[in-house]
Design a protein around this motif. Sequence first.
Motif, PDB file in Angstrom:
ATOM      1  N   GLY A 574      84.835  28.112  46.094  1.00 50.20           N
ATOM      2  CA  GLY A 574      84.935  26.826  45.447  1.00 50.20           C
ATOM      3  C   GLY A 574      84.599  25.664  46.353  1.00 50.20           C
ATOM      4  O   GLY A 574      85.114  24.564  46.186  1.00 50.20           O
ATOM      5  N   THR A 575      83.728  25.931  47.327  1.00 48.68           N
ATOM      6  CA  THR A 575      83.356  24.845  48.242  1.00 48.68           C
ATOM      7  C   THR A 575      81.885  24.504  48.056  1.00 48.68           C
ATOM      8  O   THR A 575      81.069  25.377  47.784  1.00 48.68           O
ATOM      9  CB  THR A 575      83.586  25.260  49.699  1.00 48.68           C
ATOM     10  OG1 THR A 575      83.031  26.554  49.895  1.00 48.68           O
ATOM     11  CG2 THR A 575      85.057  25.286  50.034  1.00 48.68           C
ATOM     12  N   ARG A 576      81.586  23.240  48.217  1.00 48.79           N
ATOM     13  CA  ARG A 576      80.198  22.780  48.159  1.00 48.79           C
ATOM     14  C   ARG A 576      79.957  21.861  49.329  1.00 48.79           C
ATOM     15  O   ARG A 576      80.847  21.124  49.748  1.00 48.79           O
ATOM     16  CB  ARG A 576      79.927  22.028  46.854  1.00 48.79           C
ATOM     17  CG  ARG A 576      79.825  22.931  45.661  1.00 48.79           C
ATOM     18  CD  ARG A 576      79.690  22.125  44.409  1.00 48.79           C
ATOM     19  NE  ARG A 576      78.422  21.401  44.365  1.00 48.79           N
ATOM     20  CZ  ARG A 576      78.136  20.503  43.432  1.00 48.79           C
ATOM     21  NH1 ARG A 576      79.017  20.206  42.514  1.00 48.79           N
ATOM     22  NH2 ARG A 576      76.981  19.894  43.417  1.00 48.79           N
ATOM     23  N   LEU A 577      78.746  21.905  49.828  1.00 48.77           N
ATOM     24  CA  LEU A 577      78.430  21.106  51.000  1.00 48.77           C
ATOM     25  C   LEU A 577      76.977  20.648  50.897  1.00 48.77           C
ATOM     26  O   LEU A 577      76.081  21.464  50.654  1.00 48.77           O
ATOM     27  CB  LEU A 577      78.616  21.985  52.251  1.00 48.77           C
ATOM     28  CG  LEU A 577      78.792  21.304  53.589  1.00 48.77           C
ATOM     29  CD1 LEU A 577      80.014  20.394  53.597  1.00 48.77           C
ATOM     30  CD2 LEU A 577      78.946  22.365  54.667  1.00 48.77           C
ATOM     31  N   ALA A 578      76.760  19.349  51.055  1.00 45.06           N
ATOM     32  CA  ALA A 578      75.387  18.846  50.992  1.00 45.06           C
ATOM     33  C   ALA A 578      74.694  19.125  52.325  1.00 45.06           C
ATOM     34  O   ALA A 578      75.173  18.701  53.381  1.00 45.06           O
ATOM     35  CB  ALA A 578      75.395  17.359  50.704  1.00 45.06           C
ATOM     36  N   ILE A 579      73.597  19.859  52.275  1.00 42.92           N
ATOM     37  CA  ILE A 579      72.851  20.199  53.492  1.00 42.92           C
ATOM     38  C   ILE A 579      71.589  19.341  53.509  1.00 42.92           C
ATOM     39  O   ILE A 579      70.788  19.399  52.565  1.00 42.92           O
ATOM     40  CB  ILE A 579      72.451  21.696  53.499  1.00 42.92           C
ATOM     41  CG1 ILE A 579      73.678  22.585  53.253  1.00 42.92           C
ATOM     42  CG2 ILE A 579      71.733  22.063  54.788  1.00 42.92           C
ATOM     43  CD1 ILE A 579      74.691  22.607  54.352  1.00 42.92           C
ATOM     44  N   PRO A 580      71.395  18.536  54.534  1.00 38.61           N
ATOM     45  CA  PRO A 580      70.183  17.716  54.572  1.00 38.61           C
ATOM     46  C   PRO A 580      68.949  18.572  54.837  1.00 38.61           C
ATOM     47  O   PRO A 580      69.067  19.691  55.334  1.00 38.61           O
ATOM     48  CB  PRO A 580      70.441  16.745  55.718  1.00 38.61           C
ATOM     49  CG  PRO A 580      71.404  17.464  56.603  1.00 38.61           C
ATOM     50  CD  PRO A 580      72.225  18.354  55.726  1.00 38.61           C
ATOM     51  N   ARG A 581      67.768  18.004  54.522  1.00 39.24           N
ATOM     52  CA  ARG A 581      66.542  18.757  54.809  1.00 39.24           C
ATOM     53  C   ARG A 581      66.425  18.959  56.313  1.00 39.24           C
ATOM     54  O   ARG A 581      66.884  18.124  57.103  1.00 39.24           O
ATOM     55  CB  ARG A 581      65.331  18.026  54.253  1.00 39.24           C
ATOM     56  CG  ARG A 581      65.068  16.704  54.880  1.00 39.24           C
ATOM     57  CD  ARG A 581      63.918  16.047  54.177  1.00 39.24           C
ATOM     58  NE  ARG A 581      63.626  14.758  54.771  1.00 39.24           N
ATOM     59  CZ  ARG A 581      62.690  13.946  54.325  1.00 39.24           C
ATOM     60  NH1 ARG A 581      61.975  14.284  53.275  1.00 39.24           N
ATOM     61  NH2 ARG A 581      62.470  12.794  54.905  1.00 39.24           N
ATOM     62  N   SER A 582      65.812  20.060  56.708  1.00 40.49           N
ATOM     63  CA  SER A 582      65.817  20.365  58.137  1.00 40.49           C
ATOM     64  C   SER A 582      64.631  21.244  58.527  1.00 40.49           C
ATOM     65  O   SER A 582      64.012  21.899  57.688  1.00 40.49           O
ATOM     66  CB  SER A 582      67.103  21.088  58.502  1.00 40.49           C
ATOM     67  OG  SER A 582      67.148  22.333  57.837  1.00 40.49           O
ATOM     68  N   PHE A 583      64.352  21.218  59.812  1.00 33.51           N
ATOM     69  CA  PHE A 583      63.365  22.123  60.404  1.00 33.51           C
ATOM     70  C   PHE A 583      64.113  23.128  61.272  1.00 33.51           C
ATOM     71  O   PHE A 583      65.195  22.835  61.794  1.00 33.51           O
ATOM     72  CB  PHE A 583      62.374  21.353  61.285  1.00 33.51           C
ATOM     73  CG  PHE A 583      61.362  20.572  60.508  1.00 33.51           C
ATOM     74  CD1 PHE A 583      60.157  21.149  60.162  1.00 33.51           C
ATOM     75  CD2 PHE A 583      61.623  19.267  60.127  1.00 33.51           C
ATOM     76  CE1 PHE A 583      59.215  20.428  59.448  1.00 33.51           C
ATOM     77  CE2 PHE A 583      60.691  18.540  59.411  1.00 33.51           C
ATOM     78  CZ  PHE A 583      59.478  19.118  59.071  1.00 33.51           C
ATOM     79  N   ARG A 584      63.540  24.283  61.436  1.00 36.33           N
ATOM     80  CA  ARG A 584      64.112  25.281  62.330  1.00 36.33           C
ATOM     81  C   ARG A 584      62.969  25.851  63.175  1.00 36.33           C
ATOM     82  O   ARG A 584      61.881  26.136  62.656  1.00 36.33           O
ATOM     83  CB  ARG A 584      64.768  26.399  61.522  1.00 36.33           C
ATOM     84  CG  ARG A 584      65.267  27.545  62.390  1.00 36.33           C
ATOM     85  CD  ARG A 584      65.840  28.665  61.556  1.00 36.33           C
ATOM     86  NE  ARG A 584      66.014  29.842  62.400  1.00 36.33           N
ATOM     87  CZ  ARG A 584      67.155  30.495  62.542  1.00 36.33           C
ATOM     88  NH1 ARG A 584      68.216  30.105  61.904  1.00 36.33           N
ATOM     89  NH2 ARG A 584      67.224  31.554  63.323  1.00 36.33           N
ATOM     90  N   LEU A 585      63.213  26.019  64.449  1.00 37.43           N
ATOM     91  CA  LEU A 585      62.191  26.565  65.343  1.00 37.43           C
ATOM     92  C   LEU A 585      62.788  27.697  66.162  1.00 37.43           C
ATOM     93  O   LEU A 585      63.828  27.548  66.802  1.00 37.43           O
ATOM     94  CB  LEU A 585      61.672  25.467  66.289  1.00 37.43           C
ATOM     95  CG  LEU A 585      60.707  25.927  67.381  1.00 37.43           C
ATOM     96  CD1 LEU A 585      59.374  26.374  66.783  1.00 37.43           C
ATOM     97  CD2 LEU A 585      60.469  24.809  68.402  1.00 37.43           C
ATOM     98  N   ASP A 586      62.136  28.850  66.137  1.00 36.75           N
ATOM     99  CA  ASP A 586      62.470  29.977  67.003  1.00 36.75           C
ATOM    100  C   ASP A 586      61.244  30.268  67.861  1.00 36.75           C
ATOM    101  O   ASP A 586      60.106  30.181  67.370  1.00 36.75           O
ATOM    102  CB  ASP A 586      62.797  31.230  66.192  1.00 36.75           C
ATOM    103  CG  ASP A 586      64.003  31.041  65.268  1.00 36.75           C
ATOM    104  OD1 ASP A 586      64.725  30.034  65.447  1.00 36.75           O
ATOM    105  OD2 ASP A 586      64.197  31.880  64.381  1.00 36.75           O
ATOM    106  N   ALA A 587      61.445  30.621  69.105  1.00 36.91           N
ATOM    107  CA  ALA A 587      60.302  30.923  69.971  1.00 36.91           C
ATOM    108  C   ALA A 587      60.669  32.044  70.930  1.00 36.91           C
ATOM    109  O   ALA A 587      61.845  32.247  71.254  1.00 36.91           O
ATOM    110  CB  ALA A 587      59.878  29.676  70.744  1.00 36.91           C
ATOM    111  N   ARG A 588      59.656  32.749  71.365  1.00 37.51           N
ATOM    112  CA  ARG A 588      59.889  33.906  72.226  1.00 37.51           C
ATOM    113  C   ARG A 588      58.730  34.055  73.205  1.00 37.51           C
ATOM    114  O   ARG A 588      57.559  33.906  72.836  1.00 37.51           O
ATOM    115  CB  ARG A 588      59.988  35.164  71.357  1.00 37.51           C
ATOM    116  CG  ARG A 588      60.337  36.435  72.095  1.00 37.51           C
ATOM    117  CD  ARG A 588      60.453  37.552  71.069  1.00 37.51           C
ATOM    118  NE  ARG A 588      61.083  38.741  71.607  1.00 37.51           N
ATOM    119  CZ  ARG A 588      60.424  39.771  72.102  1.00 37.51           C
ATOM    120  NH1 ARG A 588      59.115  39.744  72.148  1.00 37.51           N
ATOM    121  NH2 ARG A 588      61.079  40.831  72.557  1.00 37.51           N
TER     122      ARG A 588
END
Lengths: 634, 286
Positions: A574-588
């Motif tokens: 019963g929880t809600r959370l507003a998540i803003p737009r985002s970028f994610r970067l992974d590198a190896r």
Amino acid sequence: MKAILLLAILASPALAADDAFEFFREEAKVYTASRRSEDARRAPMAVDVITSEEIRAYGYANLADILRYRAGLDVLDGRSADGNRAIVSARGFSRDFVSEMLVLVDGRSVYSPFLGGVYWQSMPVQIQDIERVEIVRGPNAALYGSNAALGVINIITRKPGAAAAGEVSARGGNRRAASAAAAEAGGRLGGLRVSHSFEQVLGNPAPNGVGDANDFLHSNKLSVRGLLKPDAATELEFLGGGSRQTQGIPGFSPDQGAKREEDFQMIRAARGLESAGSLEAVVSRSVFAVSAEPLFGRTVDVRTYQYDAELLHRASWAGGRLSSAFGAGWRLMGAYSDQTFAGHPAQQNEVLRGFTHHSLKLAEQLTLAAGVSLERSQVGGLQPAWQGAAIYSPRENHDFRLSYSRAPTMPPLFNKYADYRLSPAIRLVGNPSLAPQQLSSWEAGWTSRALDNALKSQAAVFYMQIKDRNFNFVRTAGAPLIVSYDNRNRASAWGAELSEEYGFSAGRAIFANYTYEQIRDDKGPTDVFRTDLRAGTPVHKVNAGVRSPLGRGFAASALIGYKDAYDANSSTRGTRLAIPRSFRLDARLSWTPRPDWELFLAGMDLLQPYRVEAADGTAVPRRFEGGVTKRFGL
Amino acid sequence: MAALRRRLPVAALALVLAAGAARAEKDAPAAVMSSESEHYRRALEGFTEAWGSTVAVIGAGAPLPSAAWAFTAIGGKAAARRWPHDAIVVACLSPSVSSDENDAMTRVSLMPEPAVLVDRIRALAPKLRVMSVFWSSESSRDDVEALRKAGDARGLTILSERVDPPGLLPERLRASQNRADALWLMPDPALVSAENFAILREYAAAKKLPFFAPTEGLAERGATATIAATFRDMGGAAARSLRARLAGSIEPETVYVSRVIVTVNGPAAVAAGLGPNFEMADKVLP
């Protein structure tokens, strides 16, 4: 004589290599008329394949990471209500238990009959064992049975090789330590592969920023796969494995961990037939036990089991123009829990199913595919599923498809038979007359290969409708509040998926994909647990990846993803959370000084110190890892 | 009347000659071509040269000449068309069409005769004991079986490695690694592509294994050696087989080209542990 021959060659110039490939390309057009296996391009649905080479090159650490950057899939980091480490869904409808998506490991369903959905973290599959992952987006219940509605993810593990080989690896970083080992040996008659992995993950920061969220994880997994090939046409296999997992329960003290144990055994026999077909029989047993189910916080013990038997006959007729599959299956699955099924602790569901699927090459450019499945179960009664598709191939390597599919989703045993006091104020009660959800999907797609298969393109648009969608509602207000489940809901979804992949040369490739999804949910946030699927799915998602050798044994890879803003919600908390737009970067970055050694450095979520993706507010921090792998006999 | 009697033998002779001419016209084959591509045209040149005269040439989708009843089909698309029930057909350059699909059809194999192929490979690699053979489509099954028998008779174990679907070649290679000490790529259109060829070439190079390929030109792209018949010779073989069938001979379902050309990629062969002398090769690339 040799001189004469040499003159003959010079007089008739040797066929250039490109001409040779051109000849086979031209002849391959005819080949498609006689093949038995389905080419992904000619499949009735959108199909995406992730190979072991990609898994190694991008250094994926777990199953959710493998799926994270693919078109049409939603992967949320965090802790779902059941303590899963990630939530994976296809074409929207992201929530704790995605009961409309089927996940198979070597053809064995790992769907939980208790709560629905899949326990990704404790699934007894190890990264070093994965040969490839096939993702079918959209319904495929005509082939796979109920719950294959939003998509099917089939994880295929390696068969043992014919020689002794193995690998050991260790990795560690600021949040995680892990080790893995695999060994295999064999000969012409078959082989054996054994693998083990261990993982220890630190708890994440608490959502309020004070202390630890008590969501640590310790996990051990063991897998065995034996292969016997008594003759060229016959394969007998035994697959077995298990996992043991201890994890914290967020909101409770560290000594209140939950324990999960999962085991399976499977025997598969396959034989190629003289008549250009094959026969396959599979029996399997899967058991799962959890003590202190994280979803319910306090001590709740649940045991689930599933027994499967399936017979599958594939055949090819009319010179290969007609490919058919006929199958029949039996499944007995159940759950035992004194606490959640108060008074009736043992609940089970028996399923009988028959199905047939055919693909007919009607003309040079037109293939029709159709399938139907009939399933009778205690939980859902008699349920049909079907699929029809037309694939039009106007030019070599260009295929357009139109398809319609219908797939039922059985309600999980908990939703049907629960009687559980969640807290002094709330009681969850199942609805025995809960009907299966019915999903219908219309899809148009295009696949293409160009530049000698180096450039692979896919596009799909779809519209789906879910009738009788399960949702929670308040049956009785007051104290305690009685919450139950109902079918009086309808949802629809529409979207588009585009993906491009280009391979420059061996080991050097780029990919990019874009996903657009919109959901309409009639009940919306009026659901008692305020699950708002409309806002819970990011509308736009873009992913891209690149991998390449750098010379001198160095290689690098990077993955970047963009996700639109959305409302993370939990269907059970019963929880809600507003998540803003985002970028994610992974590198190896990896270094292979010798073919049998690899050292690497990797970073995940490099663009921000913390990321919140799931409704529980878990802040997943930026991670760095390093590791080493030593291979033997390669 | 006497004049008529005098002319009767002449008329009979004319009738016999006309009938013979008609029969010869009827026996003249037609060539059915998949397309105008260079490789098919080379086979057609070989066919007409061996036949001794030009023949009618039609496209794969065009109606067959009503007078013709003997055909050579050049290319898979041509071979796969519907034939009259009494037609005599010899197909070449059609690896994806099996002769099982048409009882009247003789097929010229794209692969050299299995015994010859094994002998040539053994001449290049005398220490060879086990060779993996990669193939994919059902129509290659008989050729793989023939190769296995030829290998057995010559002390070479042939491991059949079916790659189905063809995109799974890397996984198949991984599963079969260390089983064999050489690789042979069947001339299977489902499997032979620049992408798969590169995968096999790089795998063979990493393992220092000889990689033998079935079509001229592939040695230039890095195969250790190619053992192949020319497309022109395949057309010639089709002409000889068709003539034999018209003469009443019973031809085998599959015929092979007798002349095989071995092209060795010198550096690749040395890297794979072969040589350094390749006297038996017809051509050695520097």
